[in-house]
Design a protein around this motif. Structure first.
Motif, short mmCIF file in Angstrom:
data_model
loop_
_atom_site.label_atom_id
_atom_site.label_comp_id
_atom_site.label_asym_id
_atom_site.label_seq_id
_atom_site.Cartn_x
_atom_site.Cartn_y
_atom_site.Cartn_z
N MET A 276 -18.46 -2.30 -21.78
CA MET A 276 -19.03 -1.27 -20.94
C MET A 276 -19.13 0.01 -21.77
N THR A 277 -20.21 0.70 -21.62
CA THR A 277 -20.42 1.92 -22.40
C THR A 277 -19.57 3.05 -21.84
N LYS A 278 -19.40 4.08 -22.67
CA LYS A 278 -18.61 5.25 -22.25
C LYS A 278 -19.24 5.90 -21.02
N ASN A 279 -20.57 5.99 -20.97
CA ASN A 279 -21.24 6.59 -19.82
C ASN A 279 -20.99 5.80 -18.53
N LYS A 280 -20.96 4.47 -18.65
CA LYS A 280 -20.72 3.64 -17.46
C LYS A 280 -19.27 3.81 -16.99
N HIS A 281 -18.32 3.93 -17.94
CA HIS A 281 -16.93 4.19 -17.57
C HIS A 281 -16.82 5.52 -16.82
N LEU A 282 -17.47 6.52 -17.33
CA LEU A 282 -17.45 7.84 -16.70
C LEU A 282 -18.10 7.80 -15.32
N TYR A 283 -19.19 7.08 -15.21
CA TYR A 283 -19.90 6.91 -13.95
C TYR A 283 -18.99 6.23 -12.92
N HIS A 284 -18.31 5.18 -13.33
CA HIS A 284 -17.40 4.47 -12.43
C HIS A 284 -16.21 5.34 -12.05
N LEU A 285 -15.71 6.12 -12.98
CA LEU A 285 -14.62 7.05 -12.69
C LEU A 285 -15.06 8.07 -11.64
N ALA A 286 -16.25 8.60 -11.79
CA ALA A 286 -16.78 9.57 -10.82
C ALA A 286 -16.95 8.92 -9.44
N LEU A 287 -17.51 7.71 -9.42
CA LEU A 287 -17.65 6.99 -8.15
C LEU A 287 -16.30 6.74 -7.49
N ALA A 288 -15.32 6.33 -8.29
CA ALA A 288 -13.98 6.09 -7.75
C ALA A 288 -13.41 7.37 -7.15
N GLY A 289 -13.60 8.49 -7.83
CA GLY A 289 -13.10 9.76 -7.31
C GLY A 289 -13.75 10.14 -5.99
N VAL A 290 -15.05 9.98 -5.90
CA VAL A 290 -15.76 10.29 -4.66
C VAL A 290 -15.31 9.35 -3.54
N LEU A 291 -15.20 8.08 -3.85
CA LEU A 291 -14.77 7.11 -2.84
C LEU A 291 -13.32 7.34 -2.40
N CYS A 292 -12.45 7.76 -3.33
CA CYS A 292 -11.07 8.12 -2.95
C CYS A 292 -11.09 9.27 -1.96
N ALA A 293 -11.88 10.28 -2.26
CA ALA A 293 -11.98 11.43 -1.36
C ALA A 293 -12.48 11.01 0.02
N ILE A 294 -13.51 10.18 0.04
CA ILE A 294 -14.04 9.68 1.32
C ILE A 294 -12.97 8.88 2.05
N GLY A 295 -12.26 8.02 1.31
CA GLY A 295 -11.22 7.18 1.91
C GLY A 295 -10.06 7.98 2.48
N ILE A 296 -9.81 9.17 1.94
CA ILE A 296 -8.74 10.03 2.45
C ILE A 296 -9.24 10.86 3.63
N VAL A 297 -10.48 11.32 3.57
CA VAL A 297 -11.03 12.19 4.61
C VAL A 297 -11.42 11.43 5.87
N VAL A 298 -11.99 10.24 5.74
CA VAL A 298 -12.46 9.49 6.90
C VAL A 298 -11.39 9.35 7.99
N PRO A 299 -10.15 8.98 7.67
CA PRO A 299 -9.14 8.85 8.74
C PRO A 299 -8.83 10.17 9.46
N MET A 300 -9.18 11.28 8.85
CA MET A 300 -8.93 12.58 9.50
C MET A 300 -9.92 12.86 10.63
N PHE A 301 -11.11 12.23 10.58
CA PHE A 301 -12.17 12.59 11.51
C PHE A 301 -12.67 11.46 12.39
N MET A 302 -12.41 10.24 12.01
CA MET A 302 -12.96 9.11 12.78
C MET A 302 -12.05 8.76 13.95
N PRO A 303 -12.62 8.09 14.97
CA PRO A 303 -11.80 7.67 16.12
C PRO A 303 -10.66 6.75 15.67
N LYS A 304 -9.51 6.93 16.30
CA LYS A 304 -8.31 6.19 15.90
C LYS A 304 -7.65 5.59 17.13
#
Length: 184
Positions: free
Chosen positions: A1-29
Protein backbone atom coordinates in the motif's frame (compact mmCIF):
# COMPACT_ATOMS: atom_id res chain seq x y z
CA UNK A 1 0.00 0.00 0.00
CA UNK A 2 1.34 3.42 -0.86
CA UNK A 3 2.06 6.10 1.72
CA UNK A 4 -0.86 8.19 0.39
CA UNK A 5 -3.27 5.28 0.78
CA UNK A 6 -2.06 4.72 4.38
CA UNK A 7 -2.64 8.39 5.12
CA UNK A 8 -6.05 8.25 3.44
CA UNK A 9 -7.07 5.24 5.54
CA UNK A 10 -5.77 6.92 8.70
CA UNK A 11 -7.89 9.99 7.94
CA UNK A 12 -10.96 7.84 7.25
CA UNK A 13 -10.41 5.93 10.49
CA UNK A 14 -10.20 9.22 12.41
CA UNK A 15 -13.41 10.55 10.89
CA UNK A 16 -15.21 7.26 11.50
CA UNK A 17 -13.97 7.17 15.13
CA UNK A 18 -15.39 10.64 15.64
CA UNK A 19 -18.70 9.61 14.08
CA UNK A 20 -18.75 6.43 16.18
CA UNK A 21 -18.28 8.46 19.37
CA UNK A 22 -20.74 11.24 18.48
CA UNK A 23 -23.61 9.11 17.13
CA UNK A 24 -24.52 7.61 20.55
CA UNK A 25 -24.78 11.13 21.96
CA UNK A 26 -27.60 12.11 19.59
CA UNK A 27 -29.40 9.04 18.32
CA UNK A 28 -32.42 7.41 19.99
CA UNK A 29 -31.40 4.99 22.73
CA UNK A 30 -33.13 2.13 24.50
CA UNK A 31 -31.67 1.42 27.95
CA UNK A 32 -32.62 -1.77 29.77
CA UNK A 33 -30.56 -2.08 32.94
CA UNK A 34 -26.89 -2.23 32.02
CA UNK A 35 -27.78 -2.80 28.35
CA UNK A 36 -28.18 -0.01 25.87
CA UNK A 37 -29.09 -0.12 22.22
CA UNK A 38 -28.46 3.08 20.25
CA UNK A 39 -29.73 3.36 16.68
CA UNK A 40 -26.85 3.61 14.18
CA UNK A 41 -24.15 3.20 16.84
CA UNK A 42 -22.40 0.53 14.74
CA UNK A 43 -22.60 2.38 11.42
CA UNK A 44 -19.08 3.83 11.68
CA UNK A 45 -17.71 0.35 12.43
CA UNK A 46 -19.53 -1.22 9.48
CA UNK A 47 -18.33 1.54 7.15
CA UNK A 48 -14.78 0.95 8.41
CA UNK A 49 -15.28 -2.77 7.80
CA UNK A 50 -16.18 -2.03 4.19
CA UNK A 51 -12.84 -0.18 3.79
CA UNK A 52 -10.29 -2.60 5.30
CA UNK A 53 -9.51 -4.82 8.30
CA UNK A 54 -6.98 -2.28 9.63
CA UNK A 55 -9.47 0.59 9.45
CA UNK A 56 -12.15 -1.60 11.09
CA UNK A 57 -9.87 -2.47 14.02
CA UNK A 58 -8.71 1.14 14.38
CA UNK A 59 -12.27 2.43 14.49
CA UNK A 60 -13.26 -0.23 17.04
CA UNK A 61 -10.35 0.76 19.27
CA UNK A 62 -11.07 4.47 18.86
CA UNK A 63 -14.76 4.17 19.62
CA UNK A 64 -14.05 1.87 22.55
CA UNK A 65 -11.80 4.53 24.09
CA UNK A 66 -14.67 7.00 23.68
CA UNK A 67 -17.07 4.59 25.37
CA UNK A 68 -14.66 3.99 28.29
CA UNK A 69 -14.69 7.75 28.91
CA UNK A 70 -18.46 8.27 28.59
CA UNK A 71 -20.32 5.07 29.55
CA UNK A 72 -20.45 2.38 32.24
CA UNK A 73 -17.75 -0.31 32.03
CA UNK A 74 -20.10 -3.02 30.76
CA UNK A 75 -21.07 -0.92 27.73
CA UNK A 76 -17.44 0.00 27.06
CA UNK A 77 -16.44 -3.67 27.19
CA UNK A 78 -19.27 -4.54 24.82
CA UNK A 79 -17.83 -1.88 22.49
CA UNK A 80 -14.39 -3.48 22.82
CA UNK A 81 -15.84 -6.81 21.70
CA UNK A 82 -16.69 -5.23 18.35
CA UNK A 83 -13.11 -5.83 17.26
CA UNK A 84 -14.03 -9.49 16.77
CA UNK A 85 -16.91 -9.11 14.31
CA UNK A 86 -15.39 -6.04 12.62
CA UNK A 87 -12.08 -7.72 11.90
CA UNK A 88 -13.66 -10.98 10.73
CA UNK A 89 -16.19 -9.14 8.59
CA UNK A 90 -13.58 -6.84 7.04
CA UNK A 91 -11.27 -9.79 6.41
CA UNK A 92 -14.07 -11.65 4.62
CA UNK A 93 -15.09 -8.58 2.60
CA UNK A 94 -11.47 -8.04 1.57
CA UNK A 95 -11.60 -11.48 -0.09
CA UNK A 96 -15.23 -11.18 -1.30
CA UNK A 97 -15.91 -7.48 -2.00
CA UNK A 98 -18.92 -8.34 -4.17
CA UNK A 99 -20.80 -9.49 -1.05
CA UNK A 100 -22.22 -6.05 -0.31
CA UNK A 101 -23.52 -5.64 -3.87
CA UNK A 102 -25.45 -8.92 -4.03
CA UNK A 103 -28.67 -8.77 -1.96
CA UNK A 104 -28.74 -12.44 -0.93
CA UNK A 105 -25.02 -12.58 -0.13
CA UNK A 106 -25.28 -9.31 1.78
CA UNK A 107 -28.23 -10.60 3.80
CA UNK A 108 -26.44 -13.85 4.69
CA UNK A 109 -23.30 -11.88 5.59
CA UNK A 110 -25.43 -9.56 7.75
CA UNK A 111 -26.92 -12.49 9.69
CA UNK A 112 -23.55 -14.21 10.21
CA UNK A 113 -21.84 -10.99 11.35
CA UNK A 114 -24.80 -10.22 13.65
CA UNK A 115 -24.48 -13.68 15.25
CA UNK A 116 -20.72 -13.23 15.77
CA UNK A 117 -21.37 -9.73 17.14
CA UNK A 118 -24.00 -11.03 19.57
CA UNK A 119 -21.88 -13.98 20.71
CA UNK A 120 -18.99 -11.65 21.56
CA UNK A 121 -21.27 -9.33 23.53
CA UNK A 122 -22.90 -12.24 25.40
CA UNK A 123 -19.41 -13.46 26.36
CA UNK A 124 -18.57 -9.99 27.70
CA UNK A 125 -21.80 -9.62 29.67
CA UNK A 126 -21.89 -13.15 31.14
CA UNK A 127 -19.29 -12.56 33.91
CA UNK A 128 -21.24 -9.47 35.04
CA UNK A 129 -24.43 -11.53 35.24
CA UNK A 130 -22.76 -14.44 37.05
CA UNK A 131 -21.19 -12.07 39.60
CA UNK A 132 -24.47 -10.19 39.98
CA UNK A 133 -22.79 -6.85 39.41
CA UNK A 134 -24.51 -4.23 37.26
CA UNK A 135 -27.70 -6.28 37.03
CA UNK A 136 -30.82 -5.44 39.03
CA UNK A 137 -32.44 -7.99 41.32
CA UNK A 138 -35.30 -8.27 38.83
CA UNK A 139 -32.92 -9.02 35.94
CA UNK A 140 -31.12 -11.62 38.04
CA UNK A 141 -34.49 -13.21 38.90
CA UNK A 142 -35.41 -13.30 35.20
CA UNK A 143 -32.47 -15.63 34.73
CA UNK A 144 -29.52 -15.91 32.41
CA UNK A 145 -31.54 -16.90 29.35
CA UNK A 146 -33.91 -13.94 29.53
CA UNK A 147 -31.44 -11.29 30.74
CA UNK A 148 -28.37 -12.27 28.74
CA UNK A 149 -29.28 -14.59 25.86
CA UNK A 150 -32.50 -12.84 24.85
CA UNK A 151 -31.85 -9.26 25.93
CA UNK A 152 -28.19 -9.01 24.99
CA UNK A 153 -27.89 -11.80 22.42
CA UNK A 154 -31.09 -11.47 20.42
CA UNK A 155 -31.17 -7.71 21.01
CA UNK A 156 -27.67 -7.38 19.56
CA UNK A 157 -28.53 -9.55 16.55
CA UNK A 158 -31.48 -7.29 15.71
CA UNK A 159 -29.54 -4.09 16.47
CA UNK A 160 -26.55 -5.23 14.42
CA UNK A 161 -28.69 -6.17 11.42
CA UNK A 162 -30.45 -2.80 11.44
CA UNK A 163 -27.16 -0.90 11.68
CA UNK A 164 -25.61 -3.01 8.90
CA UNK A 165 -28.56 -2.22 6.64
CA UNK A 166 -28.19 1.52 7.37
CA UNK A 167 -24.45 1.21 6.66
CA UNK A 168 -24.96 -0.46 3.29
CA UNK A 169 -27.46 2.23 2.30
CA UNK A 170 -24.88 4.90 3.19
CA UNK A 171 -21.92 3.01 1.72
CA UNK A 172 -23.25 2.53 -1.79
CA UNK A 173 -23.39 6.24 -2.76
CA UNK A 174 -20.34 7.15 -0.64
CA UNK A 175 -18.18 4.43 -2.23
CA UNK A 176 -19.16 5.63 -5.70
CA UNK A 177 -18.17 9.19 -4.78
CA UNK A 178 -14.87 7.99 -3.27
CA UNK A 179 -14.06 5.92 -6.37
CA UNK A 180 -14.86 8.92 -8.57
CA UNK A 181 -12.54 11.25 -6.60
CA UNK A 182 -9.74 8.68 -6.60
CA UNK A 183 -9.88 8.43 -10.40
CA UNK A 184 -9.80 12.22 -10.85
Amino acid sequence: MTKNKHLYHLALAGVLCAIGIVVPMFMPKIVLGPMSFTLASHVAIFLAMFISPAVAVAVCIGTTVGFFVTTPIIIALRAASHVVFAFLGAWYLRRHPETIEKPLSSMVFNVVIALIHAAAEVLVVTPFFVSGSLFSAEQLQNGFFTSVVLLVGLGTVIHSMIDYTISVLIWKPVSLAVQHTQKA
